[in-house]
Design an enzyme around this catalytic site. Structure first.
Site, short mmCIF file in Angstrom:
data_model
loop_
_atom_site.label_atom_id
_atom_site.label_comp_id
_atom_site.label_asym_id
_atom_site.label_seq_id
_atom_site.Cartn_x
_atom_site.Cartn_y
_atom_site.Cartn_z
CG ASP A 146 -4.35 -12.54 19.82
OD1 ASP A 146 -4.71 -12.32 20.81
OD2 ASP A 146 -2.96 -13.44 19.26
CB SER A 147 -3.17 -8.63 19.22
OG SER A 147 -2.61 -9.69 19.87
N GLY A 205 -1.23 -5.23 23.00
CA GLY A 205 -0.55 -4.48 25.19
C GLY A 205 0.00 -2.83 25.14
CB CYS A 210 -6.88 -11.00 22.74
SG CYS A 210 -4.98 -9.54 22.84
CD GLU A 258 4.33 -11.79 17.76
OE1 GLU A 258 4.49 -10.98 17.30
OE2 GLU A 258 3.43 -11.74 18.65
CB CYS A 274 0.17 -13.10 27.62
SG CYS A 274 0.50 -12.73 26.15
CB THR A 275 -2.18 -15.57 23.37
OG1 THR A 275 -1.25 -14.16 22.82
CG2 THR A 275 -3.64 -14.84 23.48
CG HIS A 276 2.76 -14.26 22.51
ND1 HIS A 276 1.18 -13.50 22.21
CD2 HIS A 276 3.39 -13.99 21.37
CE1 HIS A 276 1.21 -13.39 20.83
NE2 HIS A 276 2.67 -12.89 20.55
N1 DGL Z 1 -2.57 -11.07 22.35
C1 DGL Z 1 -1.79 -10.85 23.58
C2 DGL Z 1 -2.44 -11.14 24.96
O1 DGL Z 1 -2.94 -12.18 25.41
C3 DGL Z 1 -0.76 -10.96 23.42
C4 DGL Z 1 -0.02 -9.78 22.47
C5 DGL Z 1 0.00 -8.64 21.91
O2 DGL Z 1 0.78 -7.36 23.03
O3 DGL Z 1 -0.72 -7.84 21.48
O4 DGL Z 1 -2.24 -10.10 26.00
#
Ligand code: DGL
Length: 276
Positions: free
Chosen positions: A17-18, A50, A80, A161, A193-195
């Site tokens: 993931d990012s 993102g 991600c 975050e 989105c992961t979050h």
């Molecule tokens: N992990 C990213 C996603 O699922 C979200 C956070 C980012 O923008 O890196 O799109």
């Protein structure tokens, strides 16, 4: 680097993931597949993806895959959404037969096709995910009469975050986004989105049961399980539980503290400076 076990089922699943948000996906995978060892890589040096260009995300993803292949991963799961949208095809070509590559978009698209045919579905995610139009293209390809309405919600990931969830500030931001007329009359909302699993309850409260809220991490985890079972790749139960490894490209104590909110428990992050 560990020696490659001859038995492919004993090799780990690579998850990247990012940043540490993808731990929501890793957590869901470890719940349904408790015998699998995970090697997690969070590209905290380049967070957020993102807002990055497709070319940049592709370059980061390839480099991360090199590391996961060195760790003999049998499967690489792009946890991600932004990287799944920007780099999945390229990563698959690059990795070839060395590992299987899965993303977080296809399982949710398949789920929508079977559960929401002829309905209007909403989706929220980063600018990269929404502007790539990948979800729309894949959903249109299903020809299931699904109309997708996607809204970029770039404030949500940084907000979460920073620990801003389950409070009035986050309630306000979530309400403002979800009140967008684009999302009127939807039957379900995809959290792309992961979050977003962390604000799932607030989103559910906003909709008061009028709209189904789809947490992609659970759908992805059960897809990974079905895939491993179907391909004969699933690990067998061992005497000791698997020891996961967690790497980040840039280490701060605050990243490590935040693993608690994304993984449900604090985990030790190893600094792996891929870009030095
Ligand atoms: N992990 C990213 C996603 O699922 C979200 C956070 C980012 O923008 O890196 O799109």
């Amino acid at each position: 680097m560990a020696a490659s076990p001859l038995d492919i089922t004993r090799r780990p699943i690579g998850v990247f993931d990012s940043g540490i948000g993808g731990l929501t996906v890793a957590r869901a995978v470890s719940r349904v597949l408790p015998h699998e060892q995970l090697v997690y890589f969070g590209d905290t040096a380049h967070l957020p993806y993102g807002d990055k260009s497709t070319a940049a995300i592709q370059a980061y993803s390839i480099k991360i895959c090199d590391l996961l292949l060195k760790q003999h991963c049998k499967v690489i799961l792009i946890a991600c959404n932004s990287a799944s949208a920007a780099a999945y095809e390229l990563v698959r070509e690059y990795v070839g037969s060395k590992a299987r590559v899965l993303n977080v978009i296809d399982p949710i698209v398949a789920h929508i096709g079977s559960a929401y045919a002829n309905r209007t579905i909403g989706l929220i995610g980063t600018k990269q995910t929404v502007n790539s139009n990948v979800y729309k293209k894949k959903i249109d390809d299903l020809d299931a009469g699904v109309e997708l309405r996607s809204l970029a919600t770039p404030l949500l990931a940084p907000m979460i975050e920073e620990g801003f969830f389950r409070n009035s500030i986050s309630d306000n931001i979530i309400r403002t986004y979800l009140s967008n007329p684009l999302l009127d009359e939807i039957g379900a909302l995809v959290l792309a989105c992961t979050h977003y699993p962390l604000i799932q309850e607030q989103i559910k409260e906003f909709y008061q049961d009028r709209v189904a809220v789809l947490d992609a991490s659970d759908v992805v985890a059960s897809h990974v399980k079905d895939y491993l079972d179907g391909q004969g790749l699933a690990a067998k139960a061992a005497k000791t539980p698997p020891r996961h490894q967690f790497y980040v490209s840039d280490f701060t104590r605050s990243f490590e503290e935040s693993t608690r909110i994304f993984f449900g428990q604090e985990v030790h992050l190893e600094h792996y400076p891929l870009w030095e």
